[in-house]
Design a protein around this motif. Structure first.
Motif, PDB file in Angstrom:
ATOM      1  N   ILE A  39      39.344  46.551  31.151  1.00 36.17           N
ATOM      2  CA  ILE A  39      39.020  46.585  30.414  1.00 36.17           C
ATOM      3  C   ILE A  39      40.733  46.776  29.465  1.00 36.17           C
ATOM      4  CG2 ILE A  39      37.686  48.246  27.799  1.00 36.17           C
ATOM      5  CD1 ILE A  39      35.718  48.369  30.656  1.00 36.17           C
ATOM      6  N   MET A  40      40.603  46.547  27.698  1.00 32.09           N
ATOM      7  CA  MET A  40      42.031  46.508  27.213  1.00 32.09           C
ATOM      8  C   MET A  40      41.884  46.680  26.115  1.00 32.09           C
ATOM      9  SD  MET A  40      45.593  43.946  27.868  1.00 32.09           S
ATOM     10  CE  MET A  40      44.835  42.185  26.690  1.00 32.09           C
ATOM     11  N   VAL A 192      36.733  48.854  38.359  1.00 34.32           N
ATOM     12  CA  VAL A 192      37.275  49.093  36.867  1.00 34.32           C
ATOM     13  C   VAL A 192      38.056  50.311  36.335  1.00 34.32           C
ATOM     14  CG1 VAL A 192      35.299  49.386  34.993  1.00 34.32           C
ATOM     15  CG2 VAL A 192      34.197  48.917  36.590  1.00 34.32           C
ATOM     16  N   VAL A 193      39.004  49.729  35.183  1.00 32.50           N
ATOM     17  CA  VAL A 193      40.171  50.080  34.667  1.00 32.50           C
ATOM     18  C   VAL A 193      40.280  49.224  33.372  1.00 32.50           C
ATOM     19  CG1 VAL A 193      40.868  47.760  36.189  1.00 32.50           C
ATOM     20  CG2 VAL A 193      42.275  49.746  35.211  1.00 32.50           C
ATOM     21  N   VAL A 194      40.181  51.036  32.830  1.00 32.58           N
ATOM     22  CA  VAL A 194      40.833  50.086  31.389  1.00 32.58           C
ATOM     23  C   VAL A 194      42.782  50.415  31.090  1.00 32.58           C
ATOM     24  CG1 VAL A 194      39.078  51.367  30.918  1.00 32.58           C
ATOM     25  CG2 VAL A 194      40.552  53.409  31.062  1.00 32.58           C
ATOM     26  N   THR A 195      43.183  49.784  30.186  1.00 30.92           N
ATOM     27  CA  THR A 195      44.411  49.874  30.445  1.00 30.92           C
ATOM     28  C   THR A 195      45.255  49.491  29.181  1.00 30.92           C
ATOM     29  OG1 THR A 195      46.353  48.856  31.532  1.00 30.92           O
ATOM     30  CG2 THR A 195      44.227  47.305  31.666  1.00 30.92           C
ATOM     31  N   VAL A 200      48.397  44.275  34.133  1.00 33.78           N
ATOM     32  CA  VAL A 200      47.675  44.902  34.698  1.00 33.78           C
ATOM     33  C   VAL A 200      46.033  44.122  34.394  1.00 33.78           C
ATOM     34  CG1 VAL A 200      45.575  46.710  35.692  1.00 33.78           C
ATOM     35  CG2 VAL A 200      47.977  47.365  34.632  1.00 33.78           C
ATOM     36  N   CYS A 201      45.255  43.655  33.419  1.00 26.68           N
ATOM     37  CA  CYS A 201      44.289  42.598  32.554  1.00 26.68           C
ATOM     38  C   CYS A 201      44.218  41.321  33.495  1.00 26.68           C
ATOM     39  CB  CYS A 201      44.535  42.443  31.298  1.00 26.68           C
ATOM     40  SG  CYS A 201      42.856  41.733  30.339  1.00 26.68           S
ATOM     41  N   PHE A 206      37.843  40.127  35.602  1.00 26.05           N
ATOM     42  CA  PHE A 206      36.832  40.022  34.370  1.00 26.05           C
ATOM     43  C   PHE A 206      37.826  40.310  33.510  1.00 26.05           C
ATOM     44  CE2 PHE A 206      33.350  38.751  37.323  1.00 26.05           C
ATOM     45  CZ  PHE A 206      33.560  37.014  37.231  1.00 26.05           C
ATOM     46  N   CYS A 207      38.491  40.217  32.537  1.00 31.88           N
ATOM     47  CA  CYS A 207      39.089  40.546  31.378  1.00 31.88           C
ATOM     48  C   CYS A 207      38.107  41.040  30.428  1.00 31.88           C
ATOM     49  CB  CYS A 207      40.497  40.082  30.893  1.00 31.88           C
ATOM     50  SG  CYS A 207      41.725  41.419  30.433  1.00 31.88           S
TER      51      CYS A 207
END
Length: 230
Positions: A39-40, A192-195, A200-201, A206-207
């Motif tokens: 999640i960007m 699940v990563v926020v960045t 990274v995305c 899935f982004c």
């Protein structure tokens, strides 16, 4: 069907000095185990709040978060119990060495093999020679490796990461990103990563991009070769 986290018409806001600050409105999102999701977006759009809601750590102002396991609805507590977390600030206990920081979640569950499993994960992140070192004796990258091992040591269904490379230099950030995605892929963990990072995305299956209170799926290039677990 595998484990799934669903957001249905989720909205969230907070108040400062009697003023309501809206973060996002009527978001719909599906997060599945065995896949990686990034999640960007810029600062202040609510990425961290969204991550907390997805992890069952915070309730949305309106809408619903649902966690299902093989089509059975489970509680937020059940989601938290099968999840691991990686934060920008590491959040290691300063009085514990690297090995015992990793073992702590297992010890809290009463696992008699906590140290053995922690040592395995310390080796997975390439830090077995640092097992007796405390956080203040480790570099930022080493501390984040310990935090990653701690997140994965319980073999969670999901790992949630909040800007895990934000405090690291460019090369270390790349190594940490490679490590996280490799660990998730090898262990078939929903990640699940926020960045802020497009790099990274591009590593994720899935982004999504957050802006102006909405979230949109974006195409990922998958043009960055992931490294293996060291």
């Amino acid at each position: 069907m595998s484990q799934i986290i669903m957001l249905d018409d989720v909205s969230h806001h907070f108040k400062i000095n009697n003023q309501t600050i809206s973060l996002f409105n009527k978001l719909n999102l599906k997060i599945s185990a065995h896949h990686s999701h990034a999640i960007m977006g810029p600062s202040g759009v609510g990425k961290s709040s969204l991550l907390l809601i997805l992890a069952g750590l915070e309730k949305p102002v309106s809408g619903k978060m649902t966690f299902t396991d093989r089509d059975c609805i489970k509680t937020e507590l059940a989601l938290r119990q099968c999840s691991g977390f990686v934060f920008q600030q590491f959040h290691l206990l300063p009085e514990l060495d690297a090995l015992n920081n990793i073992a702590l979640p297992l010890k809290l569950k009463g696992d008699k093999h906590a140290i053995e499993k922690a040592l395995f994960w310390l080796k997975q992140v390439g830090l077995e020679y640092r097992s007796k070192h405390k956080p203040n004796e480790l570099s930022g990258g080493e501390q984040q490796r310990v935090a990653i091992a701690r997140a994965f040591v319980t073999q969670p269904s999901f790992v949630f990461a909040d800007e895990p490379t934000g405090n690291l230099d460019t090369q270390t950030a790349k190594e940490i990103a490679d490590l996280m995605f490799s660990c998730a892929k090898i262990n078939k963990t929903g990640f699940v990563v926020v960045t802020h990072s497009k790099d990274v995305c591009d590593r994720a299956d899935f982004c999504y991009e957050m802006s102006h209170g909405k979230i949109n799926k974006v195409n990922v290039q998958h043009n960055l070769k992931q490294g293996s677990v060291v």
